[in-house]
Design a protein around this motif. Structure first.
Motif, PDB file in Angstrom:
ATOM      1  N   ARG A 224     -20.804 -38.178 -37.087  1.00  0.00           N
ATOM      2  CA  ARG A 224     -19.441 -38.696 -37.196  1.00  0.00           C
ATOM      3  C   ARG A 224     -18.599 -37.785 -38.081  1.00  0.00           C
ATOM      4  O   ARG A 224     -17.460 -37.477 -37.758  1.00  0.00           O
TER       5      ARG A 224
ATOM      6  N   VAL B 205     -18.185 -34.012 -36.399  1.00  0.00           N
ATOM      7  CA  VAL B 205     -17.286 -34.030 -35.241  1.00  0.00           C
ATOM      8  C   VAL B 205     -15.856 -34.300 -35.706  1.00  0.00           C
ATOM      9  O   VAL B 205     -14.903 -33.668 -35.251  1.00  0.00           O
TER      10      VAL B 205
ATOM     11  N   ILE C 151     -14.346 -31.184 -37.031  1.00  0.00           N
ATOM     12  CA  ILE C 151     -13.910 -30.273 -35.964  1.00  0.00           C
ATOM     13  C   ILE C 151     -12.553 -30.729 -35.435  1.00  0.00           C
ATOM     14  O   ILE C 151     -11.648 -29.919 -35.228  1.00  0.00           O
ATOM     15  N   ALA C 152     -12.402 -32.035 -35.243  1.00  0.00           N
ATOM     16  CA  ALA C 152     -11.120 -32.565 -34.743  1.00  0.00           C
ATOM     17  C   ALA C 152      -9.988 -32.201 -35.694  1.00  0.00           C
ATOM     18  O   ALA C 152      -8.850 -31.985 -35.272  1.00  0.00           O
TER      19      ALA C 152
ATOM     20  N   GLY D   6      -9.922 -29.465 -37.333  1.00  0.00           N
ATOM     21  CA  GLY D   6      -9.831 -28.010 -37.395  1.00  0.00           C
ATOM     22  C   GLY D   6     -10.557 -27.404 -38.583  1.00  0.00           C
ATOM     23  O   GLY D   6     -10.424 -26.218 -38.857  1.00  0.00           O
TER      24      GLY D   6
ATOM     25  N   TYR E 220     -13.565 -26.073 -39.467  1.00  0.00           N
ATOM     26  CA  TYR E 220     -14.838 -25.671 -38.891  1.00  0.00           C
ATOM     27  C   TYR E 220     -15.881 -25.336 -39.947  1.00  0.00           C
ATOM     28  O   TYR E 220     -17.058 -25.665 -39.805  1.00  0.00           O
TER      29      TYR E 220
ATOM     30  N   ILE F  75     -19.657 -38.428 -26.106  1.00  0.00           N
ATOM     31  CA  ILE F  75     -19.105 -37.216 -26.707  1.00  0.00           C
ATOM     32  C   ILE F  75     -20.118 -36.086 -26.515  1.00  0.00           C
ATOM     33  O   ILE F  75     -21.313 -36.295 -26.629  1.00  0.00           O
ATOM     34  N   SER F  76     -19.624 -34.893 -26.266  1.00  0.00           N
ATOM     35  CA  SER F  76     -20.502 -33.742 -26.077  1.00  0.00           C
ATOM     36  C   SER F  76     -20.904 -33.194 -27.448  1.00  0.00           C
ATOM     37  O   SER F  76     -20.471 -32.127 -27.867  1.00  0.00           O
TER      38      SER F  76
ATOM     39  N   THR G 182     -22.800 -29.572 -27.809  1.00  0.00           N
ATOM     40  CA  THR G 182     -21.970 -28.387 -27.593  1.00  0.00           C
ATOM     41  C   THR G 182     -20.943 -28.234 -28.717  1.00  0.00           C
ATOM     42  O   THR G 182     -20.534 -27.115 -29.024  1.00  0.00           O
ATOM     43  N   LEU G 183     -20.536 -29.339 -29.335  1.00  0.00           N
ATOM     44  CA  LEU G 183     -19.621 -29.232 -30.477  1.00  0.00           C
ATOM     45  C   LEU G 183     -20.311 -28.569 -31.665  1.00  0.00           C
ATOM     46  O   LEU G 183     -19.711 -27.744 -32.362  1.00  0.00           O
TER      47      LEU G 183
ATOM     48  N   ARG H 113     -22.737 -26.475 -31.443  1.00  0.00           N
ATOM     49  CA  ARG H 113     -22.825 -25.073 -31.063  1.00  0.00           C
ATOM     50  C   ARG H 113     -21.483 -24.372 -31.286  1.00  0.00           C
ATOM     51  O   ARG H 113     -21.438 -23.229 -31.731  1.00  0.00           O
ATOM     52  N   PHE H 114     -20.395 -25.075 -30.977  1.00  0.00           N
ATOM     53  CA  PHE H 114     -19.078 -24.462 -31.115  1.00  0.00           C
ATOM     54  C   PHE H 114     -18.820 -23.988 -32.545  1.00  0.00           C
ATOM     55  O   PHE H 114     -18.403 -22.849 -32.759  1.00  0.00           O
TER      56      PHE H 114
END
Lengths: 556, 295
Positions: free
Chosen positions: A162, A165, A168-169, A171, A173, A211-212, A215-216, A218-219
């Motif tokens: 939670r 992610v 990331i939302a 920004g 990172y 939710i992916s 892959t997030l 990994r991003f």
């Protein structure tokens, strides 16, 4: 008054009506409800309504005030026992975190609560706040707080999904990646290979699709790599004098070393193969996890304070006893690299190569005689990897044989789909019975057709052979990929280590220590073949156990 | 009965992006005879879109804003779970039923198409103390629906449960009729004849509610967020448009009751639940199951 004690489960209209009736008859009633309050108005489901009484309104006030009724809400049964004409129960009441005696129902808390969650008190119609009342008539305020969201609870490593992610939302990172690395050093690798059980559990899946998450992850890891940012190495200024030996430089061992270094302990990692990474390096094909990516991550992990000694097979290049003598604690994370045998005739013929060995050869760049047709036996992810690698190596035809149907295949659905997409042929309900060949070299595989019978212990329907359905498939190569087991040949006979009937080490899950003090184990060699993130999770927990063990020993 | 239970359907999240993002991958023809990485993950745009889909599984985060606001100091984050040791001579279980949305025919698009709700959601809406204060509205845009279809969303259920579902659906239709006198109301279900015969007297006063033996074979989004309902009955097929569709869900004995009975050492299915005749078990007409411990 008879004073008989009655427990009623269920605060719905029927339960409330029964409670009142029993209490009026003089019973001592306890009404138990699992929601944070008794239900409100309900539409009757046993008669057609007419006139005024449209909704059943159990007289909640009367229940709450009745001297013979005690209500326990937010309750769950922990234990029950029936004997000597009565029941004994242990009931847990989850805390509402609101003192309902003091609450004056002013609703100020609801106005300030920033959380909007779907309104589970009203079947998901609209939103409510995290603090809310269950029943507008009786109040019953409650704060809905849980230790872990479902994704985090499902993740073997309990990653704070939670938070990362959410970062990331926003920004952020770098912060997101730091959050992942609090519990997992392998963001780049796990972000590529994880079968993500968290996504199957994701609550969003009930609305449309989960939710992916993988892959997030990994991003953000890719973002750091692409931007050329040097990943931060955070270790204490001074290390303790004790040293830990890690046997096996795979996901479990390196994760263990990473968390040991963060706690201030250096380690030496012994690896039998020429390069570190374990199954990440030698089990997972290059097209899923490129070696340079993996090595970048491993270099960073080792820079925390792990000394790598590759090409060092314990039991051959260094003895287990020497390691035990030289180090204060030993971690065993050698994985499960020994393929299981099909137990059929002709299995030792030339042209038969086990799935794990085949993947290792391909990953090491060893030449593979990729001519003609290859048959892969099995329905797991190793079988899918072997099939997709064979296709890349240039076999003319790649066939996967599985003894049940596609529905029962344990491989991840996206791997099966990708394999089909690449043109790999699947034959279901087929089992091998004999490898046929000439002069010790295989030329084909004798098979039997199967049908599905009753479900077995695993819950999947058991394949039953169809008599007289034998047929021979011609093929030059056969790759059985039906499971792996740990190879424990390095363990000396007098080590005293407990070994289970699955050829794994038995550990105490509280600290991951084996029955021999100072020897710890996690990963596939402890769990049996499992997903990488579970090995990482075990490695981290074992590191915590090792730190506690060394501190306790020093304290003596 | 337990509020952590999964499987809830979430009505509206207009502020959150909808579709799941897919990773980028290289085409199949570029994969043969090489080991180039196949999946390439997300670009930044996709990652941001995907991360924003997360519902954060919204729960209390412990920000303590409510605690600061509470004048009576009723909020206490350190409050602990309580444990009770109880003894009883008799245990009575109210036969709670649940209506899992997994049992809803996925072709109906619950959770995907707008303005499809379940019967339980409509019940909450009809309740004066519910989220819409008793108003029947379309969840998507808050409009008052001019036509409502009740659609049986399961293929078959035990006779008792089918009966319970029809009672709920017809009672809801009656309440909707009272609130929306001008609305067109239809109910499509199967195996209705025995029920209609049994309830003939009570159903006499039904006010312009169409109850029809029919199978709904498709539900598709139509203009203005309404739904096209394809109805098949007596070998004929027709398509009608409704503003709101209410799915009649399949009631079944709740998992909590099953778990509880397991803990009490009973094996139960719905069939023997209402008619227990084992020593120590008595069924009552009030849909409760009474247990007294056996020596």
């Amino acid at each position: 008054m008879s004073g008989k004690r009655v427990i009623i489960f269920g605060g719905d209209p029927a339960g409330v009506a029964t409670a009142l009736e029993q209490a009026e008859a003089g019973m001592q009633v306890t009404l138990i409800e699992s929601l944070p309050g008794l239900g409100g108005e309900r539409i009757p489901q046993t008669r057609i309504i007419s006139g005024e009484n449209d909704f059943v309104d159990p007289n909640l006030e009367a229940v709450m005030r009745h001297p013979n009724i005690r209500v326990i809400d937010s309750a769950e049964v922990q234990r029950t026992e029936a004997n000597n004409g009565n029941f004994r129960l242990k009931i847990k009441r989850r805390t509402p975190r609101v003192d309902r005696e003091k609450c004056d129902d002013c609703k100020a808390c609801i106005k300030v609560c920033p959380i909007n969650m779907y309104d589970d008190f009203n079947e998901g119609v609209g939103f409510r706040t995290a603090i809310d009342f269950f029943n507008p008539k009786t109040g019953q305020y409650n704060i809905f707080k849980e230790d872990m969201p479902i994704c985090q609870a499902t993740c073997p490593a309990n990653l704070d999904i939670r938070s990362y992610v959410g970062l990331i939302a926003d920004g952020k990172y770098a912060e997101s990646l730091a959050k992942i690395r609090e519990r997992l050093p392998f963001a780049l690798s796990i972000g590529r290979v994880c079968p993500h059980p968290c996504e199957s559990a994701c609550n969003r899946g009930y609305m449309d699709e989960p939710i992916s998450i993988c892959t997030l992850k990994r991003f953000v890891a890719d973002w750091e790599m692409k931007e050329g940012i040097k990943a931060p190495v955070e270790v204490p200024d001074e290390f303790h004098k004790e040293k830990v030996a890690i046997i096996g430089a795979g996901p479990a061992g390196l994760t263990c070393g990473y968390f040991l270094a963060k706690a201030g302990y250096k380690s030496v990692c012994f690896e039998a193969l020429p390069e570190p990474g374990g199954m990440f390096r030698y089990g997972i094909p290059e097209y899923r996890l490129p070696t340079p990516t993996l090595m970048r991550e491993i270099d960073w992990i080792c820079s925390h304070g792990i000394e790598l000694r590759c090409n060092t097979r314990v039991g051959k290049d260094i003895s287990f006893e020497d390691i035990q003598k030289q180090f204060d604690a030993v971690f065993l994370g050698v994985g499960a690299h020994k393929g299981m045998k099909l137990q059929i005739k002709g299995e030792d013929m030339e042209g038969v190569i086990d799935g794990v060995d085949f993947l290792r050869d391909a990953n090491m760049g060893n030449p593979i005689n990729a001519k003609g047709k290859v048959i892969i036996i099995g329905g797991g992810n190793v079988a899918m990897d072997a099939a997709r690698v064979s296709w890349r190596e240039g076999f003319d035809e790649v066939h996967v044989l599985y003894r049940r149907t596609k529905k029962e295949m344990p491989a991840s659905p996206w791997e099966i789909e990708a394999a089909e997409h690449e043109g790999i042929k699947f034959q279901y309900l087929v089992a091998p019975i004999e490898v046929v060949g000439e002069n010790g070299r295989m030329t084909g595989l004798k098979c039997l057709r199967m049908q599905l019978g009753e479900p077995d212990a695993s819950g999947r329907r058991r394949p039953v052979p169809i008599e007289g359905s034998e047929f021979v498939v011609e093929a030059e190569t056969l790759i059985p990929a039906i499971g792996q087991r740990p190879d424990l040949a390095f363990v000396p006979e007098n080590s005293g280590l407990d070994i289970t009937r699955w050829n794994t080490f038995a550990v105490n899950r509280a600290n991951y220590m084996t029955n021999v003090p100072g020897i710890f184990s996690a990963g596939d060699v402890e769990t049996g073949p499992d997903i990488a993130i579970r090995a990482c999770a075990g490695g981290r927990k074992a590191a915590e156990g090792i730190v506690r063990y060394i501190e306790a020993k020093r304290g003596k | 009965m337990t509020y952590e239970r999964k499987g809830r359907y979430i009505v509206e999240f207009q502020d959150i992006p909808k579709a799941r993002q897919h990773h980028i991958e290289i085409p199949v023809e570029e994969r043969r005879n090489n080991y180039n990485e196949v999946e390439l993950g997300f670009d930044e745009e996709r990652a941001l879109q995907e991360a924003k889909r997360c519902l954060s599984c919204r729960r209390c985060l412990g920000c303590a804003l409510c605690w600061a606001e509470c004048k009576t100091e009723a909020i206490n984050f350190d409050m602990k779970d309580e444990y009770f040791d109880l003894e009883a001579d008799t245990i009575i279980i109210s036969a709670g039923v649940e209506r899992p949305i997994e049992r809803v025919n996925p072709l109906f698009g619950l959770g995907k198409n707008n303005n499809i709700i379940t019967d339980l959601q409509l019940e909450r809406m009809l309740s004066a103390s519910g989220p819409s204060a008793g108003l029947v509205i379309r969840p998507h845009d808050g409009e008052i629906p001019a036509s409502i279809a009740f659609v049986q969303s399961y293929a078959s259920a035990s006779p008792q449960m089918h009966r319970a579902a029809l009672f709920l659906g017809i009672n809801e239709a009656i309440l909707v009729r009272r609130k929306l006198p001008g609305a067109e109301i239809s109910l499509f279900g199967q195996d209705l004849a025995p029920f209609l015969e049994e309830q003939k007297e009570a159903l006499k006063g039904l006010d312009r509610i169409e109850i029809r033996e029919a199978v709904v074979s498709a539900l598709t989004p139509a203009e203005n967020q309404s739904l096209q309902v394809t109805v098949e009955s007596n070998g004929t097929q027709e398509t009608r448009t409704f503003d709101l569709v209410v799915l009649l869900t399949q009631p079944q004995i709740s998992q909590d009751v099953k778990n509880l009975s397991k803990k009490l050492g009973l094996t139960m299915s719905y069939a023997n639940f209402l008619a227990q005749d084992v020593t120590g078990l008595i069924s009552t007409e009030k849909e409760t199951l009474k247990l007294t411990a056996v020596q």
